[in-house]
Scaffold this motif. Structure first.
Motif, short mmCIF file in Angstrom:
data_model
loop_
_atom_site.label_atom_id
_atom_site.label_comp_id
_atom_site.label_asym_id
_atom_site.label_seq_id
_atom_site.Cartn_x
_atom_site.Cartn_y
_atom_site.Cartn_z
N THR A 48 0.77 -1.37 0.00
CA THR A 48 0.16 -0.02 -0.01
C THR A 48 0.76 1.19 -0.07
O THR A 48 0.55 2.31 -0.76
CB THR A 48 -0.75 -0.01 1.26
OG1 THR A 48 -1.80 -1.22 1.30
CG2 THR A 48 -1.76 1.13 1.13
N PHE A 49 2.13 1.22 0.82
CA PHE A 49 2.73 2.52 0.86
C PHE A 49 4.04 2.36 0.04
O PHE A 49 5.19 3.10 0.36
CB PHE A 49 3.29 2.71 2.31
CG PHE A 49 2.08 2.87 3.20
CD1 PHE A 49 1.35 4.06 2.99
CD2 PHE A 49 1.44 2.27 4.18
CE1 PHE A 49 0.23 4.64 3.70
CE2 PHE A 49 0.28 2.50 4.69
CZ PHE A 49 -0.53 3.86 4.73
N LYS A 50 4.00 1.50 -1.08
CA LYS A 50 4.90 1.34 -2.00
C LYS A 50 5.53 2.54 -2.53
O LYS A 50 6.85 2.82 -2.66
CB LYS A 50 4.72 0.28 -2.91
CG LYS A 50 5.72 0.11 -4.22
CD LYS A 50 5.51 -1.24 -4.90
CE LYS A 50 4.13 -0.95 -5.71
NZ LYS A 50 3.84 -1.86 -6.73
N GLU A 51 4.71 3.24 -2.88
CA GLU A 51 5.20 4.87 -3.52
C GLU A 51 6.16 5.57 -2.63
O GLU A 51 6.79 6.10 -3.08
CB GLU A 51 3.81 5.83 -3.87
CG GLU A 51 3.99 6.91 -4.44
CD GLU A 51 2.84 7.60 -4.58
OE1 GLU A 51 2.78 8.97 -4.34
OE2 GLU A 51 1.72 7.10 -5.00
N PHE A 52 5.82 5.63 -1.20
CA PHE A 52 6.74 6.23 -0.26
C PHE A 52 7.80 5.59 -0.27
O PHE A 52 9.19 6.38 -0.19
CB PHE A 52 5.99 6.27 1.02
CG PHE A 52 4.67 7.50 1.10
CD1 PHE A 52 5.04 8.66 1.46
CD2 PHE A 52 3.78 6.85 1.06
CE1 PHE A 52 4.03 9.55 1.63
CE2 PHE A 52 2.61 8.04 1.08
CZ PHE A 52 2.88 9.23 1.40
N SER A 53 7.97 3.99 0.19
CA SER A 53 9.48 3.39 0.06
C SER A 53 10.07 3.75 -1.13
O SER A 53 11.41 3.87 -1.20
CB SER A 53 9.30 2.25 0.46
OG SER A 53 8.22 1.59 -0.15
N GLN A 54 9.52 3.53 -2.32
CA GLN A 54 10.30 3.57 -3.62
C GLN A 54 10.68 4.88 -3.80
O GLN A 54 11.80 5.00 -4.44
CB GLN A 54 9.43 2.74 -4.64
CG GLN A 54 9.24 1.44 -4.52
CD GLN A 54 8.55 0.85 -5.70
OE1 GLN A 54 7.82 1.49 -6.35
NE2 GLN A 54 8.66 -0.49 -5.96
N GLY A 55 9.99 5.86 -3.26
CA GLY A 55 10.13 7.38 -3.69
C GLY A 55 11.35 8.09 -2.80
O GLY A 55 11.54 8.96 -2.71
N ASN A 56 11.67 6.93 -1.75
CA ASN A 56 12.74 7.58 -0.70
C ASN A 56 12.22 8.69 0.08
O ASN A 56 12.88 9.29 0.69
CB ASN A 56 14.03 7.83 -1.14
CG ASN A 56 14.57 6.48 -1.85
OD1 ASN A 56 14.60 5.34 -1.15
ND2 ASN A 56 15.57 6.58 -2.87
N ALA A 57 10.51 8.69 0.57
CA ALA A 57 10.16 9.58 1.02
C ALA A 57 10.62 9.44 2.56
O ALA A 57 10.59 8.50 3.19
CB ALA A 57 8.59 9.82 1.07
N ASP A 58 11.09 10.36 3.16
CA ASP A 58 11.44 10.27 4.81
C ASP A 58 11.20 11.84 5.14
O ASP A 58 11.55 12.65 4.91
CB ASP A 58 13.06 10.33 4.70
CG ASP A 58 13.58 9.83 6.34
OD1 ASP A 58 12.52 10.25 7.03
OD2 ASP A 58 14.56 9.77 6.40
N PHE A 59 10.13 11.68 6.24
CA PHE A 59 9.50 13.02 6.70
C PHE A 59 9.82 12.69 8.23
O PHE A 59 8.69 13.49 8.79
CB PHE A 59 8.14 13.02 6.22
CG PHE A 59 7.18 11.94 6.38
CD1 PHE A 59 6.77 11.63 7.39
CD2 PHE A 59 7.11 10.95 5.26
CE1 PHE A 59 5.83 10.59 7.52
CE2 PHE A 59 6.17 9.98 5.39
CZ PHE A 59 5.40 9.52 6.40
N ASP A 60 10.75 12.58 8.50
CA ASP A 60 10.99 12.52 10.06
C ASP A 60 11.19 13.81 10.69
O ASP A 60 11.05 13.84 11.93
CB ASP A 60 12.28 11.67 10.53
CG ASP A 60 13.51 11.83 9.91
OD1 ASP A 60 13.59 12.96 9.11
OD2 ASP A 60 14.65 11.42 10.21
N ILE A 61 11.16 14.87 9.74
CA ILE A 61 11.46 16.17 10.30
C ILE A 61 10.20 16.70 10.99
O ILE A 61 10.22 17.50 11.64
CB ILE A 61 11.72 17.17 9.24
CG1 ILE A 61 12.07 18.44 9.46
CG2 ILE A 61 10.58 17.16 8.15
CD1 ILE A 61 13.25 18.66 10.31
#
Length: 147
Positions: free
Chosen positions: A75-88
């Motif tokens: 389901t969240f493949k788009e985030f993991s493949q896009g290297n999205a990192d929003f820990d800020i």
């Protein structure tokens, strides 16, 4: 001794009743912010590591039954493949639009975003009382523009 046991039992029942009543209203600002950030940062960690088992464990029972860790990963493949990192977002305040509410079904509905750059992190979260606390029943997250 029996009087002490009755007193302790009554105290525990009062605490339980107040916890249930508390879940019929929107949590305090601080508790709500912690709930939102905890949910989103757990999702972020899952996306970064590829391990969705911790996120899965934090979901409400109905959500866990519907989505396995593997299905969450898909389901969240788009985030993991896009290297999205929003820990800020850990150091940011969320903006809620509209204000959070407990709807007629008893779900805590929280929508809003964080002023991340270059794109805002937008979220729609729904929580239900589960195991004595608010737990996710729905999560929708996107990186985009707007509020």
């Amino acid at each position: 001794m029996a009087a002490i046991i009755r007193l302790v039992t009554a105290f525990v029942l009062m605490l339980g009743a107040s916890a249930v009543q508390a879940q019929n209203k929107v949590p305090s600002d601080r508790a709500l912010e912690a709930l939102v950030k905890s949910s989103l940062l757990t999702l972020n960690d899952a996306n970064v590591t590829g391990n969705y088992s911790v996120l899965h464990a934090k979901l409400s029972k109905p959500f866990r039954a519907q989505f396995s860790p593997e299905k969450l990963k898909e389901t969240f493949k788009e985030f993991s493949q896009g290297n999205a990192d929003f820990d800020i977002i850990a150091v940011m305040k969320p903006a809620y639009v509209p204000p959070p509410v407990v709807d007629g079904d008893g779900k805590l509905v929280v929508k809003g975003g964080f002023p991340t750059e270059p794109s805002r992190l937008l979220f729609e979260l729904e929580f239900i009382p589960s195991d004595g606390e608010w737990k996710l029943i729905r999560i929708h997250v996107k990186l985009g523009s707007g509020s």
